[in-house]
Write a protein that holds these residues in place. Structure first.
Motif, PDB file in Angstrom:
ATOM      1  N   ILE A   1       9.939   9.549  -5.039  1.00  0.00           N
ATOM      2  CA  ILE A   1       8.684   9.367  -4.573  1.00  0.00           C
ATOM      3  C   ILE A   1       8.193   7.891  -4.802  1.00  0.00           C
ATOM      4  O   ILE A   1       8.392   7.343  -5.989  1.00  0.00           O
ATOM      5  CB  ILE A   1       7.660  10.400  -5.125  1.00  0.00           C
ATOM      6  N   VAL A   2       7.865   7.256  -3.718  1.00  0.00           N
ATOM      7  CA  VAL A   2       7.265   5.724  -4.077  1.00  0.00           C
ATOM      8  C   VAL A   2       5.710   5.828  -3.926  1.00  0.00           C
ATOM      9  O   VAL A   2       5.011   6.315  -3.032  1.00  0.00           O
ATOM     10  CB  VAL A   2       7.831   4.835  -2.883  1.00  0.00           C
ATOM     11  N   HIS A   3       4.909   5.252  -5.004  1.00  0.00           N
ATOM     12  CA  HIS A   3       3.512   5.192  -4.935  1.00  0.00           C
ATOM     13  C   HIS A   3       3.222   3.878  -3.966  1.00  0.00           C
ATOM     14  O   HIS A   3       3.774   2.876  -4.492  1.00  0.00           O
ATOM     15  CB  HIS A   3       2.989   5.241  -6.266  1.00  0.00           C
ATOM     16  N   VAL A   4       2.531   4.015  -3.200  1.00  0.00           N
ATOM     17  CA  VAL A   4       1.966   2.942  -2.154  1.00  0.00           C
ATOM     18  C   VAL A   4       0.730   2.574  -2.201  1.00  0.00           C
ATOM     19  O   VAL A   4       0.340   1.712  -1.703  1.00  0.00           O
ATOM     20  CB  VAL A   4       2.618   3.128  -0.798  1.00  0.00           C
ATOM     21  N   GLY A   5      -0.320   3.127  -3.050  1.00  0.00           N
ATOM     22  CA  GLY A   5      -1.628   2.823  -3.183  1.00  0.00           C
ATOM     23  C   GLY A   5      -1.966   1.462  -3.566  1.00  0.00           C
ATOM     24  O   GLY A   5      -1.354   0.949  -4.697  1.00  0.00           O
ATOM     25  N   CYS A   6      -2.972   0.772  -2.819  1.00  0.00           N
ATOM     26  CA  CYS A   6      -3.444  -0.579  -3.193  1.00  0.00           C
ATOM     27  C   CYS A   6      -5.033  -0.384  -3.047  1.00  0.00           C
ATOM     28  O   CYS A   6      -5.709   0.515  -2.786  1.00  0.00           O
ATOM     29  CB  CYS A   6      -2.996  -1.509  -2.413  1.00  0.00           C
ATOM     30  N   MET A   7      -5.617  -1.503  -3.368  1.00  0.00           N
ATOM     31  CA  MET A   7      -7.065  -1.615  -3.185  1.00  0.00           C
ATOM     32  C   MET A   7      -7.350  -1.581  -1.717  1.00  0.00           C
ATOM     33  O   MET A   7      -8.391  -1.558  -1.205  1.00  0.00           O
ATOM     34  CB  MET A   7      -7.601  -3.001  -4.050  1.00  0.00           C
ATOM     35  N   SER A   8      -6.266  -2.230  -0.969  1.00  0.00           N
ATOM     36  CA  SER A   8      -6.577  -2.441   0.573  1.00  0.00           C
ATOM     37  C   SER A   8      -5.792  -1.456   1.446  1.00  0.00           C
ATOM     38  O   SER A   8      -4.802  -1.233   0.932  1.00  0.00           O
ATOM     39  CB  SER A   8      -6.126  -3.817   1.027  1.00  0.00           C
ATOM     40  N   LEU A   9      -6.759  -0.989   2.207  1.00  0.00           N
ATOM     41  CA  LEU A   9      -5.946  -0.009   3.003  1.00  0.00           C
ATOM     42  C   LEU A   9      -4.610  -0.518   4.222  1.00  0.00           C
ATOM     43  O   LEU A   9      -3.831   0.078   3.992  1.00  0.00           O
ATOM     44  CB  LEU A   9      -6.898   0.625   4.151  1.00  0.00           C
ATOM     45  N   LYS A  10      -4.989  -1.934   4.493  1.00  0.00           N
ATOM     46  CA  LYS A  10      -3.791  -2.592   5.134  1.00  0.00           C
ATOM     47  C   LYS A  10      -2.527  -2.558   4.343  1.00  0.00           C
ATOM     48  O   LYS A  10      -1.426  -2.427   4.589  1.00  0.00           O
ATOM     49  CB  LYS A  10      -4.355  -3.815   5.720  1.00  0.00           C
ATOM     50  N   ASP A  11      -2.772  -3.032   3.094  1.00  0.00           N
ATOM     51  CA  ASP A  11      -1.577  -3.179   2.164  1.00  0.00           C
ATOM     52  C   ASP A  11      -1.055  -1.951   1.850  1.00  0.00           C
ATOM     53  O   ASP A  11       0.214  -1.707   1.930  1.00  0.00           O
ATOM     54  CB  ASP A  11      -2.143  -3.760   0.822  1.00  0.00           C
ATOM     55  N   THR A  12      -1.743  -0.847   1.693  1.00  0.00           N
ATOM     56  CA  THR A  12      -1.005   0.398   1.560  1.00  0.00           C
ATOM     57  C   THR A  12      -0.557   0.961   2.769  1.00  0.00           C
ATOM     58  O   THR A  12       0.610   1.560   2.543  1.00  0.00           O
ATOM     59  CB  THR A  12      -2.531   1.393   1.196  1.00  0.00           C
ATOM     60  N   GLN A  13      -0.961   0.704   3.739  1.00  0.00           N
ATOM     61  CA  GLN A  13      -0.387   1.265   5.089  1.00  0.00           C
ATOM     62  C   GLN A  13       1.100   0.340   5.173  1.00  0.00           C
ATOM     63  O   GLN A  13       2.000   1.025   5.461  1.00  0.00           O
ATOM     64  CB  GLN A  13      -1.278   0.911   6.323  1.00  0.00           C
ATOM     65  N   GLU A  14       0.957  -0.813   5.005  1.00  0.00           N
ATOM     66  CA  GLU A  14       2.324  -1.665   4.932  1.00  0.00           C
ATOM     67  C   GLU A  14       3.462  -1.103   3.992  1.00  0.00           C
ATOM     68  O   GLU A  14       4.754  -0.996   4.428  1.00  0.00           O
ATOM     69  CB  GLU A  14       1.943  -3.054   4.594  1.00  0.00           C
ATOM     70  N   LEU A  15       2.957  -0.706   2.626  1.00  0.00           N
ATOM     71  CA  LEU A  15       3.893  -0.093   1.781  1.00  0.00           C
ATOM     72  C   LEU A  15       4.331   1.253   2.375  1.00  0.00           C
ATOM     73  O   LEU A  15       5.408   1.605   1.946  1.00  0.00           O
ATOM     74  CB  LEU A  15       3.358  -0.384   0.425  1.00  0.00           C
ATOM     75  N   ALA A  16       3.503   1.891   2.897  1.00  0.00           N
ATOM     76  CA  ALA A  16       3.814   3.500   3.443  1.00  0.00           C
ATOM     77  C   ALA A  16       4.947   3.226   4.643  1.00  0.00           C
ATOM     78  O   ALA A  16       5.915   3.902   4.518  1.00  0.00           O
ATOM     79  CB  ALA A  16       2.688   3.904   3.876  1.00  0.00           C
ATOM     80  N   ARG A  17       4.790   2.222   5.369  1.00  0.00           N
ATOM     81  CA  ARG A  17       5.671   2.065   6.289  1.00  0.00           C
ATOM     82  C   ARG A  17       7.088   1.679   5.842  1.00  0.00           C
ATOM     83  O   ARG A  17       8.068   1.984   6.247  1.00  0.00           O
ATOM     84  CB  ARG A  17       5.232   1.064   7.644  1.00  0.00           C
ATOM     85  N   HIS A  18       7.067   0.691   5.043  1.00  0.00           N
ATOM     86  CA  HIS A  18       8.236   0.274   4.158  1.00  0.00           C
ATOM     87  C   HIS A  18       8.954   1.331   3.650  1.00  0.00           C
ATOM     88  O   HIS A  18      10.205   1.491   3.724  1.00  0.00           O
ATOM     89  CB  HIS A  18       7.766  -0.877   3.075  1.00  0.00           C
TER      90      HIS A  18
END
Length: 307
Positions: free
Chosen positions: A83-100
């Motif tokens: 499981i990869v934690h993808v949470g960031c302060m920015s929604l856009k960054d979080t979404q980018e890591l989720a896609r990745h």
């Protein structure tokens, strides 16, 4: 595409440390031996990457991507769930890591709440989580609840109630809080395909009694085999043995707290026990003084002697 959400997570999940070189750069070369140590020495085959233990908020986006990629590559055929934690302060960054994470073949993603601009209600947090989950719809999605770090005064129960209607890929919760009533209500509301994972290592037995199906924790990196024995004893109804192991864990952590236990100390203890070259934590965290880490390691070996 339907999300690949049929495999539930249970048992022990190690929240992994991020390996650094002495100069402060990430050191992905250690991850292969790290996987082997977890699987062969601790019997741990599930990991939670780039979380609190992994110092995720101190890492760049590119560093987080590299670490996730290497864990996926080195863990292939050896790990059951990553499981990869993808949470960031920015929604856009979080979404980018989720896609990745979806692109590299992770087994699931977890998301912590933003903690600078904080969601003031459960509905605001649920909408945030929904916007992350929808960009990686094939991955099981987990909410990471850790109020002591985020300062979010929203009960997890209010977040998860009916959330499967908003997030079809929602598959559970990493509950790293001490409010067992809130956790119990999450268990009550849980759907059959959810995994409820408790995240306070020193209270795991209480979490199991409330209905946790597994646990995510930093101490499982070097105490995973002992924690597995605790869970086995609990499932067998041997509460005396389960308590005996839990009390040892608590005794170790009480001793470590007196030495200033924090993530830096925890990481150094992992180094002392495992022999892996994980390096120092990243500033503003400070490296544990050698005499403290050696004293804690000595305490560890007195409580959990090698067989």
């Amino acid at each position: 595409m339907d999300p690949a959400v049929d495999r539930k997570v249970s048992g022990i999940v190690a929240a992994t440390f991020t390996p650094f070189n002495p100069d402060g750069h990430i050191n992905p070369a250690v991850i292969g031996p790290y996987v082997d140590y977890l699987t062969k020495k601790q019997g741990v085959t599930n990991v939670f990457v780039n979380g609190t233990t992994g110092e995720s908020v101190s890492l760049s986006m590119e560093e987080r991507k590299v670490l996730a990629e290497v864990w996926c590559r080195e863990g292939k055929g050896k790990l059951d769930q990553l499981i990869v934690h993808v949470g960031c302060m920015s929604l856009k960054d979080t979404q980018e890591l989720a896609r990745h994470a979806e692109e590299i073949g992770a087994d699931g993603i977890a998301v912590i709440s933003p903690s600078f601009f904080k969601p003031s209600t459960a509905d605001a947090l649920r909408e945030y989580l929904k916007q992350v989950a929808k960009v990686a719809p094939t991955l099981p999605f987990y909410y990471y609840h850790i109020p002591a770090m985020t300062g979010i005064n929203v009960n997890a129960r209010d977040v998860v109630e009916g959330i499967e209607q908003l997030i079809p890929s929602f598959r559970g919760l990493k509950f790293s809080g001490t409010d067992l009533m809130d956790f119990g209500q999450c268990v009550r509301l849980s759907q059959p395909n959810w995994s409820l994972l408790y995240g306070v290592d020193e209270q795991l037995l209480a979490g199991l009694a409330m209905g946790a199906e597994g646990a995510v924790g930093s101490t499982f990196n070097y105490m995973g085999c002992h924690t597995k024995q605790l869970i086995t004893a609990f499932k067998a109804g041997d509460l005396s043995q389960a308590r005996a192991i839990e009390f040892k864990v608590q005794e170790l952590l009480c001793f470590a707290i007196k030495k200033g236990f924090n993530l830096g100390v925890n990481k150094q203890l992992m180094i002392e026990v495992s022999g892996l070259s994980l390096g120092p934590p990243r500033l503003p965290l400070l490296q544990c003084p050698a005499d403290n880490s050696q004293a804690i390691a000595k305490k560890y070996h007195s409580l959990f002697p090698d067989p």
